[in-house]
Each structure stands twice: as structure tokens, then as C-alpha cells.
Design an enzyme around this catalytic site. Structure first.
Site, PDB file in Angstrom:
ATOM      1  CB  SER A 135      -0.933  -0.029   1.212  1.00 40.71           C
ATOM      2  OG  SER A 135      -1.805   1.080   1.214  1.00 40.71           O
ATOM      3  CE1 TYR A 149      -0.838   4.801  -5.686  1.00 43.60           C
ATOM      4  CE2 TYR A 149      -0.529   6.527  -4.055  1.00 43.60           C
ATOM      5  CZ  TYR A 149      -0.137   5.327  -4.613  1.00 43.60           C
ATOM      6  OH  TYR A 149       0.941   4.647  -4.107  1.00 43.60           O
ATOM      7  CE  LYS A 153      -1.197   1.568  -3.824  1.00 43.62           C
ATOM      8  NZ  LYS A 153      -0.630   0.206  -4.023  1.00 43.62           N
TER       9      LYS A 153
END
Length: 281
Positions: A135, A149, A153
Site C-alpha cells: 500500500s 490513487y 489504496k
């Protein structure tokens, strides 16, 4: 030192390549994947049968299941699954198109889920193993201009956080790795993949991310070699650490985000309780 066999997605560059190099140098075996055929041929030439490579795009679900099965068939046993392949998509969400959005989620979130789904039956049958999910501190903290993004994650962290408890009784450990900025090609690659820049965002915090990604004076503190060594060492810890924070920036950003989030929640305790049915008398 225990010799192990590792399955690692994305060994052509960054953390994946560094991990493969460190593991092979100490005598472990690696089954690695690359998106482009030949991208890790130098490692094959240097390490022979200890390294086996398959071409894999982690957005191809059928290929994932085929390659994972191939890896277990090749070595007989895989001790550690490393979900490393991924990239950063940055820019104002208005400047991103549907294909960019889907590719980010498919690569960073759906891909690791499918790799893990493919590996779990093998890990169960062999009596255990370890799963690492790469991560970022951006899996718990956020910046304007990185919404997609972060979405990938945060989703990754939710999945593997729940999986940790789901598979622990089966002897399978799960660790979410949360690095800060590192001296890899991540920023350069992210800068090249950015979406469009709507004029309205040019002088906002969202617009600043473009200059940050292209500023050569902004050098990350993180040493990829040291970070990877910590990832490898985490596999020796029992029980598996649920999270592995790497880098002073990662620690600072995650701690700040968690403190602020907790303060927001605690300030609403009475209001939250007010929506309950009255307590039974």
C-alpha cells in the site's frame, strides 16, 4: 536463516526488483511477474533456476489465476505472496477519463484481490503462508489531486485488513506495507501518467501536484533497499504484523491523519447515540 520461495508481482522495477535481488542474493527462490517480456532477463541470467518469470498484466483476471497456478506447480510450494505491482494516477478527478479510472482500480485493487484469491487455496492446502500487500501512507492519509490513487489504496487496505482476521485461523498471515516516499521511479512514472489539468484547478492544491511530481529538487527520504529489507524481515515475525509503516514521512502523515479522524469521531459521540432507539426498560 530459513530459505523461502516467494511470488512477487512486478519485479522489473522499484520495490519488486529490489526485493527479488535481495531474496535471490541470500539464497531464496523467486517466481516473479513482469508486464513486458524480457524486462527482468538480467536477473534470470544472474540467478538461473532460482528465479522463474512470467509475463502478467494484473488487470487480466484469467491470466492471474493461470500464472499463480503455474508458480505453485513450478516450485511445489510458495511461502510468501507479494502484491507489489501498481502505479499512481494523479490529477484533478475532472481531468481523468473513464479508462484511466478503471485501469487504476483494476491494477491497484482488483489485481491484488484476484492474486490473493488465486493463491489462497494453495496456501490452505500447504498449511499456511504469508501475504504482503504493498500500500502506501496514502492508504490512510490523503492529498488533494490523488483521489483515484487513494481510492485504490484505501480499498486495498480495507480488503487486506479484513482478510487478516479471515485467514489467520488457517495459518496464513497478512501484512499491509505502508511506505512513504522512496527513491524509485514512482514519481517520474506518475508524472508521465497524469490526467488533464482543468483550468479551474491550476492555482489550487490540486494543481500543485503536477509541479511537485516534476520538481527534481524534491528528493524522497526513503531508501528502497532498507525498506525492502524491512518487508522481508517482517515475514519472520509471528504473528504477522498487520501494518508495516516505512519512512519518517509515512509515520508522520499516518499518525496525523488518525489523530484528526479520531478527534472528528469523538466529537460526535452524543449526536451518534441520539439516533438509537430508546433503551429497553
Amino acid at each position: 536463516m530459513t530459505q523461502r520461495t516467494w511470488f512477487i508481482t512486478g519485479i522489473s522495477s522499484g520495490f519488486g526488483r529490489e526485493m527479488a535481488i535481495q531474496l535471490l542474493s541470500r539464497g531464496d527462490r523467486v517466481f516473479g511477474t513482469v508486464r513486458q517480456s524480457g524486462a527482468a532477463d538480467d536477473l534470470s541470467e544472474a540467478h538461473g533456476d532460482a528465479l522463474r518469470i512470467a509475463t502478467l498484466d494484473v488487470t487480466d483476471v484469467a491470466a492471474i489465476h493461470r500464472v499463480v497456478a503455474e508458480a505453485f506447480a513450478s516450485f511445489g510450494r510458495i511461502d510468501v505472496i507479494v502484491n507489489n505491482a501498481g502505479y499512481g494516477l494523479f490529477g484533478a478527478v475532472e481531468g481523468l477519463d473513464g479508462e484511466q479510472i478503471r485501469h487504476q482500480i483494476d491494477t491497484n485493487l482488483v489485481g491484488p484481490i484476484e492474486v490473493t484469491r488465486a493463491a489462497l487455496p494453495f496456501l490452505r492446502r500447504q498449511g499456511g503462508g504469508r501475504i504482503l500487500a504493498l500500500s502506501t501512507y496514502g492508504g490512510q492519509a490523503t492529498h488533494p489531486g490523488a483521489s483515484l490513487y487513494h481510492a485504490s489504496k484505501w480499498g486495498l487496505e480495507g480488503f487486506f485488513d479484513a482478510l487478516y482476521g479471515e485467514v489467520a485461523p488457517l495459518g496464513i498471515g497478512v501484512t499491509i506495507v505502508e511506505p512513504g516516499g522512496a527513491r524509485t521511479a514512482f514519481r517520474a512514472t506518475a508524472g508521465a501518467r497524469m490526467g488533464g489539468e482543468p483550468e479551474a484547478y491550476k492555482d489550487t492544491p490540486v494543481g500543485m501536484i503536477r509541479s511537485i511530481l516534476h520538481d527534481p529538487t524534491r528528493i524522497p527520504n526513503g531508501d528502497p533497499s532498507k525498506m525492502v529489507a524491512r518487508m522481508i524481515d517482517s515475514v519472520d515475525r509471528t504473528p504477522a504484523p498487520k501494518r508495516l509503516v516505512l519512512g519518517s514521512d509515512a509515520y508522520a502523515m499516518i499518525a496525523k491523519a488518525l489523530r484528526e479522524r479520531l478527534a472528528d469521531v469523538e466529537a460526535q459521540e452524543k449526536e451518534a447515540s441520539a439516533t438509537d432507539f430508546p433503551a429497553a426498560r
